[in-house]
Design a protein around this motif. Sequence first.
Motif, PDB file in Angstrom:
ATOM      1  N   SER A  25       0.850  -1.184   0.000  1.00 47.49           N
ATOM      2  CA  SER A  25       0.000   0.000   0.000  1.00 47.49           C
ATOM      3  C   SER A  25       0.886   1.234   0.000  1.00 47.49           C
ATOM      4  CB  SER A  25      -0.938   0.019   1.219  1.00 47.49           C
ATOM      5  OG  SER A  25      -0.188   0.042   2.412  1.00 47.49           O
ATOM      6  N   ASN A  77      -1.769  -5.605  -6.538  1.00 43.65           N
ATOM      7  CA  ASN A  77      -0.612  -5.000  -5.859  1.00 43.65           C
ATOM      8  C   ASN A  77      -0.033  -5.951  -4.816  1.00 43.65           C
ATOM      9  OD1 ASN A  77       0.984  -2.689  -6.150  1.00 43.65           O
ATOM     10  ND2 ASN A  77       0.092  -1.687  -4.352  1.00 43.65           N
ATOM     11  N   THR A  78       0.108  -7.200  -5.218  1.00 43.74           N
ATOM     12  CA  THR A  78       0.496  -8.257  -4.281  1.00 43.74           C
ATOM     13  C   THR A  78       1.521  -9.185  -4.939  1.00 43.74           C
ATOM     14  OG1 THR A  78      -1.662  -8.180  -3.187  1.00 43.74           O
ATOM     15  CG2 THR A  78      -0.346 -10.174  -2.882  1.00 43.74           C
TER      16      THR A  78
END
Length: 129
Positions: A25, A77-78
Amino acid sequence: QVQLVESGGGLVQPGGSLRLSCAASGFALDNYAIGWFRQAPGKEREGISCINSSDGHTYYVDSMKGRFTISRDNAKNTVYLQMNRLKPEDTAVYYCATHCVVNDSDYGLEVWPADNSSWGQGTQVTVSS
């Protein structure tokens, strides 16, 4: 604020599998090479794998090759670490970090963090019957 959060650890029997997740994040994870590392009690931290930002090329230390697979899902986003055929000696806290560095040494391929690596808090993996 750059933040990495690992999840997916737990207790698994020898021979079992786990998939660890490293969710980012505050930044786009695909702009960075991301590495997985682990540290067992009483031992130094060791590198496992690194995935490039530019082409998604993957690198593994020799002892992990064939059992562990790193991958990324840019939409989520991993970055993931699929771990198969787990052994008791895989028991450790597993961390992901930005800016991994790969070194092809005389002793085999090595994965190191960089001086400016950002780290997650880690996730515990325990392999035991």
